[in-house]
Design a protein around this motif. Structure first.
Motif, short mmCIF file in Angstrom:
data_model
loop_
_atom_site.label_atom_id
_atom_site.label_comp_id
_atom_site.label_asym_id
_atom_site.label_seq_id
_atom_site.Cartn_x
_atom_site.Cartn_y
_atom_site.Cartn_z
N TYR A 26 0.90 -1.30 0.04
CA TYR A 26 -0.08 -0.12 -0.04
C TYR A 26 0.91 1.39 -0.05
O TYR A 26 0.72 2.15 -0.98
CB TYR A 26 -1.02 -0.03 1.36
CG TYR A 26 -1.81 0.97 1.04
CD1 TYR A 26 -2.76 1.69 0.14
CD2 TYR A 26 -1.89 1.95 2.30
CE1 TYR A 26 -3.49 2.70 0.21
CE2 TYR A 26 -2.66 3.38 2.41
CZ TYR A 26 -3.36 3.58 1.45
OH TYR A 26 -4.18 4.66 1.43
N ASP A 30 1.29 4.53 -3.48
CA ASP A 30 0.88 5.92 -3.33
C ASP A 30 2.09 6.61 -4.09
O ASP A 30 2.66 7.33 -3.72
CB ASP A 30 0.89 6.31 -1.91
CG ASP A 30 0.40 7.81 -1.79
OD1 ASP A 30 -0.39 8.06 -2.73
OD2 ASP A 30 0.76 8.57 -0.93
N GLN A 41 -5.70 5.17 -9.69
CA GLN A 41 -4.82 4.97 -8.76
C GLN A 41 -6.01 4.65 -7.54
O GLN A 41 -6.69 5.68 -7.25
CB GLN A 41 -4.02 6.17 -8.43
CG GLN A 41 -3.40 5.79 -7.21
CD GLN A 41 -1.94 6.90 -6.85
OE1 GLN A 41 -2.01 7.87 -8.07
NE2 GLN A 41 -1.49 7.03 -5.84
N PRO A 42 -5.93 3.59 -6.86
CA PRO A 42 -6.62 3.50 -5.44
C PRO A 42 -6.18 4.97 -4.54
O PRO A 42 -5.22 5.21 -4.27
CB PRO A 42 -6.28 2.27 -4.82
CG PRO A 42 -5.52 1.63 -6.03
CD PRO A 42 -4.81 2.32 -6.87
N ALA A 43 -7.35 5.60 -4.14
CA ALA A 43 -7.09 6.78 -3.42
C ALA A 43 -7.17 6.26 -1.82
O ALA A 43 -6.82 7.22 -1.27
CB ALA A 43 -8.51 7.63 -3.83
N THR A 44 -7.74 5.20 -1.36
CA THR A 44 -7.77 4.77 -0.04
C THR A 44 -7.36 3.56 0.14
O THR A 44 -7.03 2.75 -0.71
CB THR A 44 -9.30 5.02 0.43
OG1 THR A 44 -9.92 4.06 -0.30
CG2 THR A 44 -9.76 6.50 0.11
N ARG A 45 -6.90 3.13 1.40
CA ARG A 45 -6.52 1.93 1.72
C ARG A 45 -7.87 0.93 1.26
O ARG A 45 -7.41 -0.21 0.80
CB ARG A 45 -6.29 1.86 2.96
CG ARG A 45 -6.10 0.18 3.65
CD ARG A 45 -4.73 -0.41 3.08
NE ARG A 45 -4.43 -1.68 3.02
CZ ARG A 45 -3.66 -2.11 3.73
NH1 ARG A 45 -2.54 -1.50 4.47
NH2 ARG A 45 -3.41 -3.52 3.90
N VAL A 46 -8.97 1.11 1.26
CA VAL A 46 -9.99 0.49 0.92
C VAL A 46 -9.93 -0.05 -0.33
O VAL A 46 -10.21 -1.06 -0.87
CB VAL A 46 -11.59 0.73 1.61
CG1 VAL A 46 -12.42 0.02 1.17
CG2 VAL A 46 -11.38 0.91 3.06
N GLU A 47 -9.93 0.81 -1.37
CA GLU A 47 -9.75 0.56 -2.65
C GLU A 47 -8.64 0.14 -3.12
O GLU A 47 -8.62 -0.94 -3.97
CB GLU A 47 -9.79 2.27 -3.36
CG GLU A 47 -10.91 2.99 -3.39
CD GLU A 47 -10.97 4.35 -4.04
OE1 GLU A 47 -9.79 4.58 -4.98
OE2 GLU A 47 -11.71 5.06 -3.92
N PHE A 48 -7.53 0.09 -2.38
CA PHE A 48 -6.29 -0.57 -2.56
C PHE A 48 -6.52 -2.09 -2.27
O PHE A 48 -6.08 -2.93 -3.01
CB PHE A 48 -5.07 -0.03 -1.92
CG PHE A 48 -3.85 -0.75 -2.18
CD1 PHE A 48 -3.22 -0.55 -3.53
CD2 PHE A 48 -3.34 -1.73 -1.49
CE1 PHE A 48 -1.95 -1.43 -3.88
CE2 PHE A 48 -2.07 -2.48 -1.69
CZ PHE A 48 -1.73 -2.16 -3.01
N ASP A 49 -7.14 -2.22 -1.05
CA ASP A 49 -7.29 -3.54 -0.50
C ASP A 49 -8.45 -4.22 -1.52
O ASP A 49 -8.24 -5.38 -1.97
CB ASP A 49 -8.13 -3.81 0.96
CG ASP A 49 -7.17 -3.34 1.83
OD1 ASP A 49 -5.91 -3.29 1.51
OD2 ASP A 49 -7.43 -3.19 2.87
#
Length: 193
Positions: A26, A30, A41-49
């Protein structure tokens, strides 16, 4: 994983991607440079997960996403994928690769590709390994060319052009020897890192 040694290079190893790799990946993700040609690009940890879970879920499609692990730190430093197996054509596509900034320009990409290509030819019986790159992504194109892939054409894909590269099974022994010399890699079978 059937044979851990098969998935280990001098400086990296490949592990099937799991949600546990998310903690190390994670912070590396960034980085807008990773997502420039592969948005969003995933903007949050939830999106990255969710992104990581989609990589894991690709297994049902016959694809395998791997975490690239730095052997010195035992931490994930990027991702790569073996997928799009087409048994009728005897092709396998390798892609979806990104590395954290500290591992770009190192042997990590070449080693991970070396492991995946060798697996595609020796275990999957592929006749060719394919790579596709956004025409504008010169870093990705140069990386694929450094591992010995040959450009076979450009095709439009939506609003961008995709450049296709290929390594054939017939060319692999010579390309592998060249890549091994570049990586200072003797042979997978003889290596005892």
């Amino acid at each position: 994983m059937d044979d851990l040694h098969k998935w280990t290079g001098p400086t990296i190893r490949l592990e099937p991607l799991t949600t546990a790799h998310g903690d190390a990946l994670y912070p590396l993700a960034d980085d807008p440079a990773i997502w420039r040609f592969n948005p969003p690009q995933p903007a949050t940890r939830v999106e990255f997960d969710r992104y990581v879970q989609r990589g894991i879920d690709r297994k049902v499609l016959g694809e395998q996403t791997f975490a690239v692990i730095d052997r010195r730190t035992d931490r994930a430093v990027g991702l790569t994928r073996l997928g799009r197996l087409d048994p009728a054509l005897g092709t396998v596509e390798i892609g979806g690769t990104w590395l954290g900034r500290s591992h770009r320009g190192t042997a990590a990409n070449g080693e991970s590709k070396r492991l995946l290509i060798d697996h595609a030819f020796t275990q999957l019986g592929a006749h060719a390994v394919l790579f596709r790159c956004d025409d504008r992504n010169m870093a990705s194109r140069r990386a694929v060319e450094r591992i010995g892939a040959t450009c076979v054409g450009t095709m439009p894909s939506g609003s961008v052009d995709v450049v296709w590269y290929r390594i054939s099974a017939a060319d692999w022994p010579t390309k592998r020897a060249d890549l091994d010399r570049t990586l200072s890699w003797t042979t997978l079978e003889a290596a005892t890192w």
